[in-house]
Design a protein around this motif. Structure first.
Motif: not given
Length: 122
Positions: A92-107, A109-120
């Protein structure tokens, strides 16, 4: 009220491509760091790609050279172009957003979408 809406997921064979979209409402994506994360069943959510408010990008090693993150500020939308997909990209792929400094860790980010499924499939 902030809302992130993902779309573009689906099922594809290995080697195929998909483009995910994340429409942002209630924020200006140009001012925020926008990120893509994924979570497979039984696994932790992991960072995939990040685009900063200055347009700089960061990628997880597992997707470098295959995925590309971008954004269209006029449409307030971020994208994730996924090429050469592998079965291990299934999640499941999620989009996220944050104002300020961020790295690639979920913690970070404070805004999240509901997700979209990718199956390969192999």
């Amino acid at each position: 009220q902030v809302q992130l809406v993902e779309s573009g997921g689906g099922s594809v064979q290995a080697g195929g491509s998909l483009r995910l979209s994340c429409a942002a409402f209630g924020i200006s994506s140009s001012r925020y760091h926008m990120g893509w994360f994924r979570q497979a069943p039984g696994k932790k959510r992991e960072g995939v790609a990040l685009i900063g408010s200055d347009g700089s990008t960061v990628y997880a090693d597992s997707v470098k050279g295959r995925f590309a993150i971008s954004e269209d500020n006029a449409k307030n939308t971020a994208y994730l172009q996924m090429n050469s997909l592998k079965p291990e990209d299934t999640a499941m792929y999620y989009c996220a957003a944050v104002l300020g400094i961020a790295t690639l860790v979920p913690e970070d980010f404070n805004y999240w979408g509901q997700g979209t499924q990718v199956t390969v499939s192999s």
